[in-house]
Design a protein around this motif. Structure first.
Motif: not given
Length: 257
Positions: A102-131
């Motif tokens: 659970y501790i490892v999963a916490y870190h892995v998924l939080c990291l994935g959420k971070h990259y999901g934000y900066i790559l697909t959701e943040a203002n001026n993100c490079p690859f805006p996406a909708d699941p």
């Protein structure tokens, strides 16, 4: 005491079994003592005596330099507080056997959420996406440019990135946990180990392992029955630091996962 983050992990990984199996495999590499240290008075009863929980102080420590991270930026304070609360719940929940997972999963998924934000959701993100609807037209145009052979001179430095990569990270951002729209920081590891590196779905777990190795080498959550604050003296900090131990019961349990 319930901690909703565990439910978020269970919910997301129940729908992403391939990722769950990879995280399980990665978790075998670590022990609880890689993430947590305690002071001696908690050695016998920390897991078993719930009354002691109310007296605990939890703080993030850099043990190799003896630095207690107390006076930090607001977003780091929030992420640290959330992480310590989650760890405390996992340790004291007797129904959770696979605590390291659970501790490892916490870190892995939080990291994935971070990259999901900066790559697909943040203002001026490079690859805006909708699941649901896939990558937006602007993202598809940029993806075609990114993967073109005309950029061959950069291929030693940049990996390919496709629509499936954008949707993968966008899914973690949208479907793992909840957040306010103004939230900009999701991963404690990423904020503490701020390396600029390109990532796609295929390199995600390798990067997670790299950052976890760095994190477990340089940082530990410590628990003590003493009160810790910005007013704690250097002598008191040094005494706590010098007394820290890892709990053999945790190590044994983590190896029996």
């Amino acid at each position: 005491m319930e901690n909703i983050t565990k439910n978020y992990i269970d919910d997301y990984l129940s729908n992403n079994t391939d990722l769950k199996l990879e995280i399980i495999s990665l978790s075998y590499k670590y022990n609880l003592s890689d993430f947590i240290l305690i002071t001696p008075e908690l050695n016998e009863n920390f897991i078993y005596n719930n009354k002691s929980v109310n007296k605990l102080s939890g703080v993030l420590l850099q043990p190799r330099i003896g630095h207690f991270r107390i006076d930090v930026k607001s977003f780091e304070e929030r992420l640290t507080r959330e992480y310590i609360s989650f760890i405390l719940h996992i340790i004291n929940n007797r129904e959770v056997v696979d605590k390291v997972y659970y501790i490892v999963a916490y870190h892995v998924l939080c990291l994935g959420k971070h990259y999901g934000y900066i790559l697909t959701e943040a203002n001026n993100c490079p690859f805006p996406a909708d699941p649901i609807g896939g990558a937006y037209p602007l993202a598809k145009k940029r993806l075609n440019q990114w993967n073109t052979d005309e950029l061959y001179i950069f291929k030693d430095f940049a990996s390919f990135f496709y629509e499936e990569d954008a949707l993968f990270f966008n899914s973690i951002y949208n479907d793992f946990g909840e957040h306010f729209h103004s939230t900009r920081h999701f991963s404690l590891i990423k904020d503490l180990i701020d390396i600029e590196i390109f990532i796609n779905k295929r390199t995600y777990l390798k990067l997670s392992e790299l950052l976890l190795d760095n994190f477990t080498f340089n940082y530990k959550v410590i628990f003590t029955s003493r009160e810790i604050s910005i007013y704690t003296t250097k002598e008191e900090f040094d005494k706590i630091h010098n007394e820290l131990i890892s709990n053999n019961d945790w190590i044994k349990k983590s190896k029996d996962l």
